[in-house]
Scaffold this motif. Structure first.
Motif, PDB file in Angstrom:
ATOM      1  N   GLY A  61      12.237  64.393  67.013  1.00 39.68           N
ATOM      2  CA  GLY A  61      12.619  65.136  68.215  1.00 39.68           C
ATOM      3  C   GLY A  61      13.450  64.304  69.171  1.00 39.68           C
ATOM      4  O   GLY A  61      13.465  63.068  69.106  1.00 39.68           O
ATOM      5  N   ILE A  62      14.143  65.033  70.038  1.00 41.12           N
ATOM      6  CA  ILE A  62      14.962  64.373  71.068  1.00 41.12           C
ATOM      7  C   ILE A  62      14.910  65.219  72.330  1.00 41.12           C
ATOM      8  O   ILE A  62      14.938  66.449  72.261  1.00 41.12           O
ATOM      9  CB  ILE A  62      16.405  64.168  70.557  1.00 41.12           C
TER      10      ILE A  62
ATOM     11  N   HIS B 139      23.255  59.134  74.149  1.00 37.97           N
ATOM     12  CA  HIS B 139      23.936  57.848  74.231  1.00 37.97           C
ATOM     13  C   HIS B 139      23.846  57.091  72.901  1.00 37.97           C
ATOM     14  O   HIS B 139      23.214  57.569  71.949  1.00 37.97           O
ATOM     15  CB  HIS B 139      23.386  57.028  75.409  1.00 37.97           C
TER      16      HIS B 139
ATOM     17  N   GLN C 223       9.335  54.516  70.281  1.00 35.65           N
ATOM     18  CA  GLN C 223       8.374  55.597  70.005  1.00 35.65           C
ATOM     19  C   GLN C 223       7.207  55.144  69.124  1.00 35.65           C
ATOM     20  O   GLN C 223       6.344  55.955  68.770  1.00 35.65           O
ATOM     21  CB  GLN C 223       9.088  56.789  69.343  1.00 35.65           C
TER      22      GLN C 223
ATOM     23  N   LYS D  90      18.894  57.180  79.255  1.00 34.40           N
ATOM     24  CA  LYS D  90      19.575  58.265  79.967  1.00 34.40           C
ATOM     25  C   LYS D  90      19.330  58.161  81.464  1.00 34.40           C
ATOM     26  O   LYS D  90      20.088  58.693  82.257  1.00 34.40           O
ATOM     27  CB  LYS D  90      19.023  59.616  79.497  1.00 34.40           C
TER      28      LYS D  90
HETATM   29  P1  TYM Z   1      14.084  60.425  73.398  1.00 29.17           P
HETATM   30  O1  TYM Z   1      14.658  61.753  73.736  1.00 29.17           O
HETATM   31  O2  TYM Z   1      13.831  59.458  74.500  1.00 29.17           O
HETATM   32  O3  TYM Z   1      14.984  59.696  72.346  1.00 29.17           O
HETATM   33  C1  TYM Z   1      15.383  60.314  71.135  1.00 29.17           C
HETATM   34  C2  TYM Z   1      15.430  59.280  70.014  1.00 29.17           C
HETATM   35  O4  TYM Z   1      16.323  58.235  70.382  1.00 29.17           O
HETATM   36  C3  TYM Z   1      15.667  56.978  70.276  1.00 29.17           C
HETATM   37  N1  TYM Z   1      16.159  56.085  71.323  1.00 29.17           N
HETATM   38  C4  TYM Z   1      16.629  54.853  71.105  1.00 29.17           C
HETATM   39  N2  TYM Z   1      16.762  54.153  69.968  1.00 29.17           N
HETATM   40  C5  TYM Z   1      17.287  52.912  70.077  1.00 29.17           C
HETATM   41  N3  TYM Z   1      17.679  52.355  71.253  1.00 29.17           N
HETATM   42  C6  TYM Z   1      17.548  53.023  72.422  1.00 29.17           C
HETATM   43  N4  TYM Z   1      17.958  52.498  73.560  1.00 29.17           N
HETATM   44  C7  TYM Z   1      17.000  54.346  72.371  1.00 29.17           C
HETATM   45  N5  TYM Z   1      16.749  55.301  73.312  1.00 29.17           N
HETATM   46  C8  TYM Z   1      16.229  56.345  72.657  1.00 29.17           C
HETATM   47  C9  TYM Z   1      14.192  57.291  70.477  1.00 29.17           C
HETATM   48  O5  TYM Z   1      13.363  56.297  69.916  1.00 29.17           O
HETATM   49  C10 TYM Z   1      14.060  58.616  69.775  1.00 29.17           C
HETATM   50  O6  TYM Z   1      13.867  58.446  68.385  1.00 29.17           O
HETATM   51  N6  TYM Z   1       9.208  61.322  72.694  1.00 29.17           N
HETATM   52  C11 TYM Z   1      10.509  61.378  72.058  1.00 29.17           C
HETATM   53  C12 TYM Z   1      10.889  62.753  71.570  1.00 29.17           C
HETATM   54  C13 TYM Z   1       9.877  63.404  70.678  1.00 29.17           C
HETATM   55  C14 TYM Z   1       9.608  63.072  69.323  1.00 29.17           C
HETATM   56  C15 TYM Z   1       8.603  64.003  68.907  1.00 29.17           C
HETATM   57  C16 TYM Z   1      10.089  62.097  68.451  1.00 29.17           C
HETATM   58  C17 TYM Z   1       9.102  64.449  71.017  1.00 29.17           C
HETATM   59  N7  TYM Z   1       8.327  64.812  69.938  1.00 29.17           N
HETATM   60  C18 TYM Z   1       8.082  63.946  67.618  1.00 29.17           C
HETATM   61  C19 TYM Z   1       9.567  62.066  67.174  1.00 29.17           C
HETATM   62  C20 TYM Z   1       8.570  62.982  66.769  1.00 29.17           C
HETATM   63  C21 TYM Z   1      11.556  60.955  73.077  1.00 29.17           C
HETATM   64  O7  TYM Z   1      11.363  61.032  74.272  1.00 29.17           O
HETATM   65  O8  TYM Z   1      12.739  60.612  72.538  1.00 29.17           O
END
Ligand code: TYM
Length: 332
Positions: A7-8, A15, A148, A197
């Motif tokens: 999820g995202i 980004h 995560q 973000k």
């Molecule tokens: P989110 O929306 O913050 O980020 C989405 C995905 O991007 C990855 N990510 C990064 N990877 C490397 N460097 C970074 N700076 C960086 N910023 C973000 C995150 O690790 C993610 O994989 N809780 C989750 C969303 C979610 C989810 C789920 C993920 C909800 N339910 C079930 C997996 C399974 C989140 O806030 O991702």
């Protein structure tokens, strides 16, 4: 059978961290697994979102996933709120997870900040909803960025406790897939904080919608140190900004850090930044352009989400029925 769920959040711009830590891996994994990719709007509202902005971001993130190469016919692409099974299972998990487990979650502490009393209950229970996202589909693998990891450990704990409380083998223990050389992309302004973000500085991140000039400017302004690049990965130790830029370069060129340094080690940053800009523009440019094109067609995007939602519900419904049966809910 192996099934992927990830999820995202539709909050702000996609980004480079989202792309290298997650989305590009999602693209690579399609075909080898049955994949569900979800725009998690229920998670987004754990922090305040303007309704119109949330709607626009949900469509924009969907466009981003498709522009990056996710095929919405071969995979299930949908927004979380269209399938009520997520919230339903999350409630059951609220009653399985322990307060002590949630109290250990570092993301809650970071996001709630100093004024914890004023954080939403949803922000606190966030990881339970995330476990529900994954387990409503009995997903076995979860490709995510490094940040995560702790949430996925909690999802495994919840799956295990449910199975043991109800003496069943209903949920698999989902495996994190943290892949590539850029599992934690750092801010371009500070190599010790994550690219995110929510960083107020636009210069801290490269957005998927940035054009060539923005990408060039942001990389030019990226913080560095006075030494030339090392020739071996060990030389990156204690140099977080150099390490981050090399990590990005390696990931974009699909090389290891060692192989990347074999090509660019010894260079001054000014020259290396030019190389990095050319590489980033060649990969991100076409994605950003396609994304801009797709967002102009909200009818198409909504059609993708509608169909994805229907397909998602068909997978989760039998799982929820099984859960209800085990928990002891009468379904007259
Ligand atoms: P989110 O929306 O913050 O980020 C989405 C995905 O991007 C990855 N990510 C990064 N990877 C490397 N460097 C970074 N700076 C960086 N910023 C973000 C995150 O690790 C993610 O994989 N809780 C989750 C969303 C979610 C989810 C789920 C993920 C909800 N339910 C079930 C997996 C399974 C989140 O806030 O991702």
């Amino acid at each position: 059978m192996n099934r992927i769920f990830s999820g995202i959040q539709p909050t702000g711009n996609l980004h480079l961290g989202n792309y290298l830590g997650a989305i590009r891996n999602w693209v690579d994994l399609q075909g080898a697994y049955e994949c569900l990719y979800c725009i998690v709007d229920l998670h987004a509202i754990t922090l305040w979102q303007e309704p119109d902005v949330l709607r626009a971001s949900t469509r924009e993130v969907t466009a981003g996933l498709i522009a990056a190469g996710i095929d919405p016919d071969k995979n299930i692409v949908f927004n979380q709120s269209v399938n009520p099974d997520h919230a339903t299972l999350a409630w059951v998990f609220n009653c399985v997870a322990r307060l002590g487990w949630l109290n250990r979650m570092t993301q809650f502490k970071e996001k709630a900040g100093k004024n914890r009393e004023n954080a939403s209950v949803g922000l606190y229970a966030y990881p339970n909803l995330m476990a529900a996202d994954i387990l409503a589909y009995k997903a076995t693998h979860v490709p995510v960025g490094d940040d995560q990891k702790q949430h996925l450990e909690l999802a495994r704990d919840i799956a295990q406790k449910f199975n043991s409380d109800f003496k069943v083998d209903l949920f698999p223990l989902p495996e994190p897939m943290i892949l590539g050389e850029a599992t934690r992309v750092m801010s371009l302004r500070d190599g010790r904080s994550k690219m995110s973000k929510s960083d107020p500085s636009e210069y801290s991140r490269i957005n998927l919608t940035d054009g060539p000039d923005d990408i060039a400017l942001k990389i030019r302004r990226a913080k560095t140190d006075p030494e030339p690049l090392p020739r071996e990965a060990a030389g990156l130790e204690g140099r977080p900004e150099a390490d981050n830029l090399i990590g990005i370069y390696a990931a974009l060129s699909r090389k290891s850090r060692e192989a990347a340094l074999a090509a660019v080690g010894g260079m001054q940053f000014s020259l290396f930044k030019q190389e990095l800009t050319d590489l980033a523009v060649s990969i991100l440019g076409p994605i950003g352009e396609e994304m801009q094109r797709l967002v102009k067609d909200p009818g198409y995007i909504d059609g993708v989400l509608r169909k994805g939602g229907e397909r998602a519900r068909a997978v989760s419904r039998p799982v929820i029925e099984e859960v209800y049966e085990r928990v002891g809910f009468v379904q007259p």
